[in-house]
Design an enzyme around this catalytic site. Structure first.
Site, PDB file in Angstrom:
ATOM      1  N   GLU A 361      40.501  34.181  43.833  1.00 34.32           N
ATOM      2  CA  GLU A 361      39.663  34.631  43.181  1.00 34.32           C
ATOM      3  C   GLU A 361      40.110  35.516  41.991  1.00 34.32           C
ATOM      4  O   GLU A 361      39.873  36.639  41.849  1.00 34.32           O
ATOM      5  CB  GLU A 361      38.625  35.326  43.837  1.00 34.32           C
ATOM      6  N   HIS A 386      35.980  30.744  47.418  1.00 30.91           N
ATOM      7  CA  HIS A 386      36.529  30.461  45.925  1.00 30.91           C
ATOM      8  C   HIS A 386      37.449  29.603  45.819  1.00 30.91           C
ATOM      9  O   HIS A 386      37.342  28.417  45.142  1.00 30.91           O
ATOM     10  CB  HIS A 386      36.777  31.850  45.141  1.00 30.91           C
TER      11      HIS A 386
HETATM   12 ZN   LIG Z   1      32.287  36.252  47.833  1.00 34.36          ZN
END
Ligand SMILES: [Zn+2]
Ligand SMILES: *[C@@H]1O[C@H](CO)[C@@H](O)[C@H](O)[C@H]1NC(C)=O
Ligand SMILES: *[C@@H]1O[C@H](CO)[C@@H](O)[C@H](O)[C@H]1NC(C)=O
Ligand SMILES: *[C@@H]1O[C@H](CO)[C@@H](O)[C@H](O)[C@H]1NC(C)=O
Ligand SMILES: *[C@@H]1O[C@H](CO)[C@@H](O)[C@H](O)[C@H]1NC(C)=O
Ligand SMILES: *[C@@H]1O[C@H](CO)[C@@H](O)[C@H](O)[C@H]1NC(C)=O
Ligand SMILES: *[C@@H]1O[C@H](CO)[C@@H](O)[C@H](O)[C@H]1NC(C)=O
Length: 502
Positions: A361, A386
């Protein structure tokens, strides 16, 4: 002009014909080749191999006609919601017919959401802060803090917070309660009219993000509110046609009015009870599981203890606790590699503790943080939260695909937290085009002013997938989220059978 001179009409016609024939001939073969390329790509993309039923084909035609009309119109006046900041796009999205269809569609499971970011914050304002015995104070840095108590708790240290003020009394003496309440709501979400100005960089938006959780903590961890919060949140997701959730839960202490504090087992039991009660009243609802999570600001010795707590909790509640994760701002926290000693504990003891790591991320390619993707793979993460940076790591990409490790894509979260601004440029577009396994989720929809999964499905369907995404894409996404769950349940079943005495 007369006769057939060099530039007379018949000659010109002849020239044109000579020029046109080979051109036309090659155009035919180009067309065939194009069609073939398009077909190949169509088969590669997420959901491309699904065969729709006749009815689904019909629905797909209608959906795609609406989608095409919306995209065409947006191209003309350049107001395409996925390319705008969500705070500015939200009203437009709500007017979209495609969005309204997405809301009604079954979306499967929400596999990447956090404990207290999942229920519209207006509920906290209109319901929770209106309950009796609600106090607030203001920290030296200007953050609000809440506490339910009776009688009024002792004044905190000046370095921590101002005197406790009873909200009920405060509201009675106030001129404009509506204005005050809308100010409260602003303290509970990231929504603002000028996100680009108010959140100039990632650190600024992350610090407000974390302040929100600090502020609402005293509200949501009050036992009666905690129960209602879980129930109402399930309701909000159910209304959005989501039938199963896996919550990243920190399991902070829950307190009673008299100051009694409950332990983590109490919280897990309460989640279980509420989910059970909810399932009884809501046909089709599948359930709720927890992914016990700790903060990546913690030091290694602290995480060693929380990994052990996760093992204990999963042992006590095998059907409720799915595994473990580390949460918080990846860029400023510890890397998975820093924690390797702690994260190897389960496998060293021969205990299975599934991991669901947030990884990648980040926009900072090649940093120690960006390498979290490598370690998530090596630590056998069941899914990756992510995986925003995955396309920058071709070897990890290939191996995690081979091991069928889906990523949990949260488009609005990535945009609001400033990893990408135009969602057509989200790296998941590449992964979607190649058919990499993924699910769509909403992270902390309430903090971003969204709800359930539909807004994120809209961004994924319209922006990330573009015109290539159709009903097959949506069906595949919903199926992936449920398949993920069944896969794990099957695994647990096998585990239980293995452990059962013969
Ligand atoms: Zn999260
Ligand atoms: C808050 O909601 C609960 C149901 O979740 C309800 O019982 C209660 O009366 C509401 N309280 C207020 C102050 O609105
Ligand atoms: C209270 O504030 C709101 C705006 O926050 C305003 O629209 C409203 O008119 C105000 N009401 C009174 C009675 O002043
Ligand atoms: C947060 O609430 C306080 C107290 O009501 C208010 O003064 C402040 O303006 C609010 N913050 C924001 C960002 O609106
Ligand atoms: C505190 O309140 C809880 C919930 O109402 C109750 O179960 C508990 O017995 C109380 N504890 C004390 C010490 O009064
Ligand atoms: C780790 O953090 C805990 C609490 O945050 C602290 O008590 C402890 O001293 C720290 N340990 C080390 C080795 O820094
Ligand atoms: C991950 O899986 C591989 C292959 O099954 C195994 O050898 C390895 O020990 C596992 N690692 C951890 C940390 O569980």
């Amino acid at each position: 002009m007369s006769g057939g001179g060099p530039l007379g009409r018949p000659a010109l016609l002849f020239l044109l014909l000579v020029a046109a024939i080979p051109f036309f001939g090659s155009a035919v073969s180009i067309d065939a080749a194009r069609t073939q390329l398009l077909m190949r790509e169509k088969m590669m993309q997420l959901g491309g191999q699904l065969v729709l039923t006749e009815q689904e084909e019909l629905a797909n035609e209608r959906l795609m006609a609406l989608k095409k009309a919306e995209v065409t119109q947006a191209m003309k006046i350049q107001n395409f919601p996925p390319s705008m900041h969500f705070f500015q796009a939200k009203n437009l999205i709500e007017k979209s017919e495609v969005f309204n269809i997405l809301k009604k569609m079954p979306k499967g499971a929400a596999l990447h959401v956090h404990d207290f970011g999942i229920l519209s914050m207006s509920w906290l304002v209109t319901n929770v802060t209106y309950r009796p015995h609600c106090h607030f104070c203001i920290t030296p840095k200007g953050a609000l803090k809440f506490k339910f108590a009776y009688p009024t708790p002792p004044t905190p240290l000046a370095a921590e917070c101002s005197e406790w003020v009873l909200l009920e009394k405060y509201r009675k003496e106030m001129q404009n309660v509506t204005e005050f309440d809308s100010g409260l709501l602003k303290n509970f979400t990231l929504m603002t009219e000028n996100p680009e100005v108010d959140y100039a960089n990632q650190n600024i938006v992350w610090s407000k993000f974390q302040r929100i959780f600090f502020t609402i903590s005293g509200l949501v961890h009050y036992a009666p509110v905690f129960r209602d919060y879980v129930f109402q949140a399930l309701e909000e997701f159910y209304q959005d046609n989501v039938l199963y959730l896996e919550l990243r839960a920190m399991l902070f202490p829950v307190y009673e009015l008299n100051g009694t504090i409950h332990d983590q087992e109490w919280s897990v039991r309460t989640y279980r009870e509420v989910a059970c009660m909810f399932a009884k009243k809501h046909p089709g609802f599948i359930g709720l599981k927890l992914i016990y999570s700790d903060h990546r600001m913690r030091n290694v010795s602290f995480i060693m203890k929380s990994v052990q707590r996760a093992m204990m909790l999963r042992n006590t509640f095998p059907r409720m606790v799915a595994g473990f994760d580390l949460v918080g701002h990846e860029d400023t926290g510890h890397s998975l590699y820093d924690y390797r000693e702690a994260l190897m504990i389960p496998s060293l003891h021969g205990v299975k503790l599934p991991y669901f790591f947030h990884a990648g991320e980040t926009d900072w390619q090649g940093t120690s943080i960006d390498r979290n993707l490598l370690d998530a793979l090596l630590l056998n993460s069941t899914r990756i939260g992510h995986g925003f940076a995955l396309t920058k790591h071709p070897a990890v990409w290939a191996d995690s695909w081979k091991k069928n490790i889906p990523i949990e894509v949260c488009p609005i979260s990535n945009q609001v937290l400033k990893l990408v601004s135009d969602l057509r440029n989200h790296p998941a577009a590449v992964l979607m085009a190649t058919g990499y396994p993924m699910v769509i989720s909403s992270d902390d929809p309430a903090v971003f002013g969204a709800k359930g999964l539909s807004y994120d499905f809209y961004e994924a369907f319209m922006g990330i997938g573009g015109m290539a995404a159709d009903l097959r894409t949506l069906k595949q996404l919903a199926m992936n989220s449920i398949k993920e769950r069944e896969h794990k349940q099957g695994e647990q079943q096998r585990e239980r059978e293995k452990q059962a005495p013969r």
